[in-house]
Motif scaffolding. Sequence first.
Motif, PDB file in Angstrom:
ATOM      1  N   ILE A  26      42.332  53.166 138.149  1.00 22.54           N
ATOM      2  CA  ILE A  26      42.954  51.934 137.662  1.00 22.54           C
ATOM      3  C   ILE A  26      44.062  51.487 138.612  1.00 22.54           C
ATOM      4  O   ILE A  26      44.203  50.300 138.925  1.00 22.54           O
ATOM      5  CB  ILE A  26      43.506  52.145 136.242  1.00 22.54           C
ATOM      6  N   TRP A  27      44.839  52.441 139.096  1.00 21.52           N
ATOM      7  CA  TRP A  27      45.952  52.123 139.992  1.00 21.52           C
ATOM      8  C   TRP A  27      45.434  51.545 141.311  1.00 21.52           C
ATOM      9  O   TRP A  27      45.989  50.571 141.833  1.00 21.52           O
ATOM     10  CB  TRP A  27      46.783  53.366 140.254  1.00 21.52           C
ATOM     11  N   LYS A  28      44.377  52.141 141.847  1.00 15.25           N
ATOM     12  CA  LYS A  28      43.803  51.658 143.108  1.00 15.25           C
ATOM     13  C   LYS A  28      43.336  50.213 142.958  1.00 15.25           C
ATOM     14  O   LYS A  28      43.584  49.372 143.840  1.00 15.25           O
ATOM     15  CB  LYS A  28      42.642  52.556 143.517  1.00 15.25           C
ATOM     16  N   ARG A  84      46.379  47.781 142.734  1.00 14.03           N
ATOM     17  CA  ARG A  84      46.984  47.506 144.038  1.00 14.03           C
ATOM     18  C   ARG A  84      46.189  46.443 144.786  1.00 14.03           C
ATOM     19  O   ARG A  84      46.754  45.581 145.474  1.00 14.03           O
ATOM     20  CB  ARG A  84      47.068  48.778 144.878  1.00 14.03           C
ATOM     21  N   ALA A  85      44.863  46.502 144.664  1.00 10.81           N
ATOM     22  CA  ALA A  85      44.018  45.522 145.333  1.00 10.81           C
ATOM     23  C   ALA A  85      44.217  44.123 144.756  1.00 10.81           C
ATOM     24  O   ALA A  85      44.103  43.125 145.474  1.00 10.81           O
ATOM     25  CB  ALA A  85      42.553  45.934 145.237  1.00 10.81           C
ATOM     26  N   TYR A  86      44.515  44.041 143.458  1.00 10.50           N
ATOM     27  CA  TYR A  86      44.818  42.751 142.833  1.00 10.50           C
ATOM     28  C   TYR A  86      46.202  42.241 143.245  1.00 10.50           C
ATOM     29  O   TYR A  86      46.404  41.045 143.460  1.00 10.50           O
ATOM     30  CB  TYR A  86      44.787  42.874 141.312  1.00 10.50           C
ATOM     31  N   ALA A  87      47.158  43.163 143.343  1.00  8.18           N
ATOM     32  CA  ALA A  87      48.552  42.769 143.515  1.00  8.18           C
ATOM     33  C   ALA A  87      48.936  42.458 144.957  1.00  8.18           C
ATOM     34  O   ALA A  87      49.789  41.598 145.204  1.00  8.18           O
ATOM     35  CB  ALA A  87      49.470  43.883 142.980  1.00  8.18           C
ATOM     36  N   PHE A  88      48.303  43.154 145.914  1.00 12.02           N
ATOM     37  CA  PHE A  88      48.753  43.069 147.302  1.00 12.02           C
ATOM     38  C   PHE A  88      47.660  42.540 148.228  1.00 12.02           C
ATOM     39  O   PHE A  88      46.474  42.748 147.978  1.00 12.02           O
ATOM     40  CB  PHE A  88      49.175  44.462 147.800  1.00 12.02           C
ATOM     41  N   PRO A  89      48.051  41.912 149.345  1.00 10.15           N
ATOM     42  CA  PRO A  89      47.073  41.525 150.374  1.00 10.15           C
ATOM     43  C   PRO A  89      46.535  42.775 151.077  1.00 10.15           C
ATOM     44  O   PRO A  89      47.136  43.849 150.989  1.00 10.15           O
ATOM     45  CB  PRO A  89      47.894  40.647 151.324  1.00 10.15           C
ATOM     46  N   PRO A  90      45.413  42.653 151.775  1.00  9.86           N
ATOM     47  CA  PRO A  90      44.764  43.827 152.372  1.00  9.86           C
ATOM     48  C   PRO A  90      45.654  44.670 153.272  1.00  9.86           C
ATOM     49  O   PRO A  90      45.565  45.904 153.268  1.00  9.86           O
ATOM     50  CB  PRO A  90      43.597  43.211 153.152  1.00  9.86           C
ATOM     51  N   ARG A 145      50.481  55.818 145.228  1.00  7.37           N
ATOM     52  CA  ARG A 145      50.177  56.647 144.057  1.00  7.37           C
ATOM     53  C   ARG A 145      51.045  56.194 142.886  1.00  7.37           C
ATOM     54  O   ARG A 145      52.159  55.704 143.090  1.00  7.37           O
ATOM     55  CB  ARG A 145      50.480  58.120 144.337  1.00  7.37           C
ATOM     56  N   PRO A 146      50.597  56.404 141.659  1.00 10.17           N
ATOM     57  CA  PRO A 146      51.472  56.093 140.527  1.00 10.17           C
ATOM     58  C   PRO A 146      52.811  56.818 140.595  1.00 10.17           C
ATOM     59  O   PRO A 146      53.836  56.265 140.172  1.00 10.17           O
ATOM     60  CB  PRO A 146      50.636  56.554 139.325  1.00 10.17           C
ATOM     61  N   TYR A 147      52.822  58.030 141.149  1.00 10.70           N
ATOM     62  CA  TYR A 147      54.080  58.787 141.233  1.00 10.70           C
ATOM     63  C   TYR A 147      55.136  58.037 142.044  1.00 10.70           C
ATOM     64  O   TYR A 147      56.340  58.227 141.853  1.00 10.70           O
ATOM     65  CB  TYR A 147      53.822  60.154 141.864  1.00 10.70           C
TER      66      TYR A 147
END
Length: 229
Positions: free
Chosen positions: A150-152, A155-161, A171-173
């Motif tokens: 889910i985290w991966k 990140r793809a939704y939130a950030f540019p490549p 990582r979530p940590y």
Amino acid sequence: MKLRRPKPGGEVDRRSVVNPVQARQLLTAVTNVERTRGPMMRAMFAAMYFGGLRPGEAAGLREQDCHLPETGWGLLTLAKTRPENTDSGETHDERGLKHRGAKETRPVPIPPELVTILREHIAAHGVASDGRLFRTESGKAFSGSTVSKIWKEARAYAFPPDVVASPLAARPYDLRHAAVSLWLNAGVHAPEAAERAGHGVDVMLRVYAKCIDGQREMANRRILEALVG
């Protein structure tokens, strides 16, 4: 003559630390991942960022551990952690907090934004039979592989490549690392930050040494103010 290799210091890579805007972008993105699991994990990730919780502490958070007033700051009284990859044969074991006695607790004040997120989560998704906030629809704890997936995607939704390819919040940590770095950079005294994070002061300052900005200027200003006073 043999030379010993220096042991890694364990310092946090400052490139992995998100700022508040980036953290909120990630939390929003999580809700866009799948129909149920993403939205059900948003508050868990928020607890790691706004409260500095370890993933196992978030997994073990119960409704009875949360003081969530309608306004103002709240308080989490952490009592249990549910780390993964145990030797018991179970996906998660319930244990006492790291670096503390089996029955010791750790109080963590939480800002109003996280209070609201947790209240909304409980209203929308309820809690498990034992009071745990974060669990699957069947009541089990989320597996580490599911959380990472889910985290991966978030990140793809939130950030540019180019940012996705970077260490930023890989990582979530890293949300916990961002929380403690924020506290220290905001001028929270090291013993208070360490108490909230569940660290020893010496370990915390060593681990987060490279993530503390502007402390020299702040120290100079405070010294001048004291001299004038």
